[in-house]
Write a protein that holds these residues in place. Structure first.
Motif, PDB file in Angstrom:
ATOM      1  N   GLY B  16       0.821  -1.209   0.000  1.00 22.87           N
ATOM      2  CA  GLY B  16       0.000   0.000   0.000  1.00 22.87           C
ATOM      3  C   GLY B  16       0.852   1.254   0.000  1.00 22.87           C
ATOM      4  N   ASN B  17       0.236   2.367  -0.309  1.00 16.59           N
ATOM      5  CA  ASN B  17       0.952   3.647  -0.295  1.00 16.59           C
ATOM      6  C   ASN B  17       0.247   4.602   0.652  1.00 16.59           C
ATOM      7  OD1 ASN B  17       2.985   3.129  -2.365  1.00 16.59           O
ATOM      8  ND2 ASN B  17       1.229   3.007  -3.746  1.00 16.59           N
ATOM      9  N   PRO B  18       0.516   4.498   1.937  1.00 16.43           N
ATOM     10  CA  PRO B  18      -0.259   5.299   2.889  1.00 16.43           C
ATOM     11  C   PRO B  18       0.089   6.788   2.879  1.00 16.43           C
ATOM     12  CG  PRO B  18       1.425   4.053   4.028  1.00 16.43           C
ATOM     13  CD  PRO B  18       1.490   3.634   2.600  1.00 16.43           C
ATOM     14  N   LEU B  19       1.194   7.177   2.219  1.00 14.34           N
ATOM     15  CA  LEU B  19       1.617   8.577   2.250  1.00 14.34           C
ATOM     16  C   LEU B  19       1.445   9.254   0.893  1.00 14.34           C
ATOM     17  CD1 LEU B  19       2.955  10.813   3.972  1.00 14.34           C
ATOM     18  CD2 LEU B  19       5.168   9.958   3.178  1.00 14.34           C
ATOM     19  N   TYR B  20       1.923   8.563  -0.129  1.00 14.17           N
ATOM     20  CA  TYR B  20       1.948   9.171  -1.468  1.00 14.17           C
ATOM     21  C   TYR B  20       1.716   8.072  -2.487  1.00 14.17           C
ATOM     22  CZ  TYR B  20       3.952  11.613  -5.538  1.00 14.17           C
ATOM     23  OH  TYR B  20       4.169  12.191  -6.759  1.00 14.17           O
ATOM     24  N   ASP B  21       0.844   8.335  -3.419  1.00 13.88           N
ATOM     25  CA  ASP B  21       0.580   7.360  -4.469  1.00 13.88           C
ATOM     26  C   ASP B  21       1.434   7.707  -5.682  1.00 13.88           C
ATOM     27  OD1 ASP B  21      -0.361   5.789  -6.473  1.00 13.88           O
ATOM     28  OD2 ASP B  21      -2.473   6.004  -5.911  1.00 13.88           O
ATOM     29  N   PRO B  22       2.539   6.981  -5.883  1.00 20.61           N
ATOM     30  CA  PRO B  22       3.450   7.384  -6.960  1.00 20.61           C
ATOM     31  C   PRO B  22       2.839   7.182  -8.337  1.00 20.61           C
ATOM     32  CG  PRO B  22       4.233   5.373  -5.875  1.00 20.61           C
ATOM     33  CD  PRO B  22       2.990   5.798  -5.149  1.00 20.61           C
ATOM     34  N   GLY B  23       1.903   6.219  -8.465  1.00 24.54           N
ATOM     35  CA  GLY B  23       1.263   6.002  -9.764  1.00 24.54           C
ATOM     36  C   GLY B  23       0.423   7.196 -10.163  1.00 24.54           C
ATOM     37  N   ALA B  24      -0.457   7.624  -9.241  1.00 24.09           N
ATOM     38  CA  ALA B  24      -1.352   8.739  -9.539  1.00 24.09           C
ATOM     39  C   ALA B  24      -0.670  10.084  -9.272  1.00 24.09           C
ATOM     40  CB  ALA B  24      -2.615   8.628  -8.692  1.00 24.09           C
ATOM     41  N   LYS B  25       0.547  10.056  -8.678  1.00 23.93           N
ATOM     42  CA  LYS B  25       1.258  11.266  -8.288  1.00 23.93           C
ATOM     43  C   LYS B  25       0.414  12.142  -7.370  1.00 23.93           C
ATOM     44  CE  LYS B  25       4.496  11.463 -12.032  1.00 23.93           C
ATOM     45  NZ  LYS B  25       5.062  12.131 -13.160  1.00 23.93           N
ATOM     46  N   LYS B  26      -0.232  11.493  -6.403  1.00 23.33           N
ATOM     47  CA  LYS B  26      -1.066  12.252  -5.476  1.00 23.33           C
ATOM     48  C   LYS B  26      -0.751  11.873  -4.042  1.00 23.33           C
ATOM     49  CE  LYS B  26      -4.836  13.455  -8.425  1.00 23.33           C
ATOM     50  NZ  LYS B  26      -6.142  13.185  -8.950  1.00 23.33           N
TER      51      LYS B  26
END
Lengths: 299, 247
Positions: B16-26
């Motif tokens: 999971g990406n609990p801080l930053y979603d690198p795929g969506a850049k959000k």
């Protein structure tokens, strides 16, 4: 006689007029290197600083820099942390510069005038020692004094008084005290010089007229050193407004932002958060605060 | 204060990406993991499981931990990193060569012990060639030379780096270079990296503020998380995504 002066005046006037005009660039020539250097190394950075304050430049490198007009200044006035920093800066300046350094410096100088030579030498060298140590050293000394296991709490324990972590409970008071500790020597020196300039006869005359100690101080001493008071207040305030190392070493502006004065806030924005544009805008505002305080103290 | 992001990455499911979603850049807002991690810290400080909060917020607490608390046996657990041992070298800030006989290492578990069971955060660095380089081929050769196996081993040892290359990590010279190195090298496969975006320094500060608010009791963990979300939206200029919205 009349014709003689006319004739004499004519030849001196005609070459005199173009003289300075032709001579001016030549006279300026020896100053040219200095002027160029000043413009380049003093004026240049200032101009660049003003330019950055109107951009969104960041130190993280990736994004491009755009001109954003007054955005940074608008942001500052809407920023709670900025307002907090302004209030803390005023408290810090009022406490440590106006009340602390200035009053204590005058009191010390007045007392030292009456003290014997050895006492004067000893006190003078101790107070000046605090002023001579580098800012960062003073910062760590006072950090060691105020921290939980520090000297102050050891003293309070010994006296049977309750101790506390001063840097956590009263950070702005602790850093203000530190600045008083460090900066009083300067005021003391200024006032010692001013007090020794007061002629003995005037004080003696007032004494003969029946003025007591307080009366002499109020009616003779203060009016006679008022110019020194003005100068000292101005220098003190400007120095205190820009204090950074002392606070940074002791609290880093914390806990939270409870000792974050404007210079610390500026550094935090510009270098921790990499918002150099915003930080520079805050620096310009700090310059403005300094300017205002100068008007206040010097009229 | 530090250590929050390790807790945060230990919440939620593996990958999971609990801080930053690198795929969506959000940037992620409203995550349960975020307020849970704040809640963990609040418990540590409010139940006096950790040092006094005023000591924990001292700007020089890091020095106190390695120079006083750990060597004097005043602290049992330090949530710290592989670099801590460097302070105890004979040439370090507080020589304590026998530290490895007193202290052991354990990985930080995930929130509920869910897969992969362990969590770690790492910093990082890279050799890079600038796009404006006038001689990129020579620069490339230089990096190749730096990164031969022997050179990489030497560099990792002298700079006390944790190896990320399998061949370096197995080199006996590397594995015997300092106590605990095999432990930390074993954590590399569980480790997470901080987002590398220009606004990260500001996000990091916002996290620090949320931590301070929650641990000093200025705000409840939920409220501190909410004010972090608000700050995040203005820092990221709207590039945020609600935690439920991600896969």
């Amino acid at each position: 006689m009349a014709t003689a002066t006319k004739v004499a005046a004519a030849p001196t006037e005609t070459p005199a007029r173009p003289g300075p005009r032709r001579g001016r660039p030549l006279r300026w020539l020896p100053l040219a290197p200095a002027t160029v250097m000043l413009l380049l190394f003093l004026g240049g950075p200032i101009a660049y600083c003003v330019y950055i304050a109107f951009t969104n430049m960041q130190l993280t490198g990736a994004s491009s820099t755009d001109f954003v007009g007054l955005d940074n200044f608008q942001r500052a006035f809407g920023d709670d942390d900025f307002r907090n920093a302004v209030v803390l800066t005023l408290v810090f300046t009022l406490l440590s510069s106006l009340v602390g350094q200035n009053t204590l410096g005058l009191a010390l100088a007045a007392l030292m005038q009456r003290a014997s030579r050895p006492v004067r030498t000893l006190t003078g060298s101790i107070v000046i020692a605090a002023w001579v140590v580098p800012e960062i050293v003073a910062g760590f000394l006072l950090y060691a004094f105020f921290r939980r296991e520090g000297t102050l709490n050891a003293l309070l324990d010994w006296l049977g008084l309750p101790s506390q972590n001063w840097l956590y409970t009263l950070p702005i008071l602790a850093v203000s005290f530190a600045n008083v500790w460090r900066g009083t020597a300067f005021s003391m020196l200024v006032y010692s010089a001013a007090l020794s300039e007061i002629p003995k006869e005037i004080t003696e005359a007032a004494e003969v007229d029946g003025a007591g100690g307080l009366g002499r101080f109020w009616h003779i001493t203060l009016p006679m050193i008022r110019r020194s008071i003005g100068t000292n207040l101005m220098l003190n305030t400007l120095q205190t407004l820009s204090v950074f190392g002392l606070i940074w070493a002791m609290t880093r502006g914390g806990p939270g932002n409870r000792s974050q004065t404007l210079p610390v806030f500026m550094y935090d924005q510009a270098f921790n958060k990499s918002l150099i544009g915003y930080g520079t805008a805050v620096a310009l505002l700090l310059l403005l605060v300094g300017r205002c305080s100068r008007w206040c103290t010097c009229g | 204060m530090q250590g929050f992001e390790m807790l945060l990455y230990g919440t939620g499911e593996a990958g999971g990406n609990p801080l930053y979603d690198p795929g969506a850049k959000k940037w992620v807002t409203g995550g349960k993991g975020f307020s849970d991690a704040l809640g963990f810290l609040k418990t540590v400080y409010s139940e006096k499981l950790g040092p006094d909060i005023s000591d924990a917020l001292d700007p020089n607490v890091g020095t106190t931990v390695y120079s006083e608390w750990l060597p004097q046996g005043k602290l049992a657990i330090a949530l710290d990193g592989s670099w801590l041992g460097q302070n105890w070298l004979k040439t370090g800030g507080k020589p304590w060569p026998e530290w490895s006989k007193t202290l052991g290492q354990a990985p930080m578990p995930t929130q509920n012990g869910q897969a992969p069971g362990k969590v770690s955060m790492s910093g990082g660095w890279t050799w890079a060639i600038t796009a404006k380089s006038k001689n990129p081929d020579l620069a490339w050769k230089f990096i190749e030379q730096l990164q031969t196996k022997d050179n990489a081993v030497t560099w990792d040892i002298v700079d006390a780096q944790i190896a990320v290359r399998k061949d370096v990590a197995q080199d006996p010279k590397y594995t015997s270079s300092m106590p605990g190195i095999t432990f930390f090298t074993g954590l590399v496969k569980y480790t997470h990296y901080r987002p590398t975006t220009p606004v990260y320094p500001q996000v990091s500060t916002a996290i620090g503020e949320a931590m301070e608010a929650a641990t000093t009791g200025d705000a409840s963990p939920e409220k501190a998380a909410k004010s972090y979300d608000d700050q995040l939206k203005s820092i990221a200029d709207g590039a945020t995504v609600a935690a439920g919205g991600q896969g």
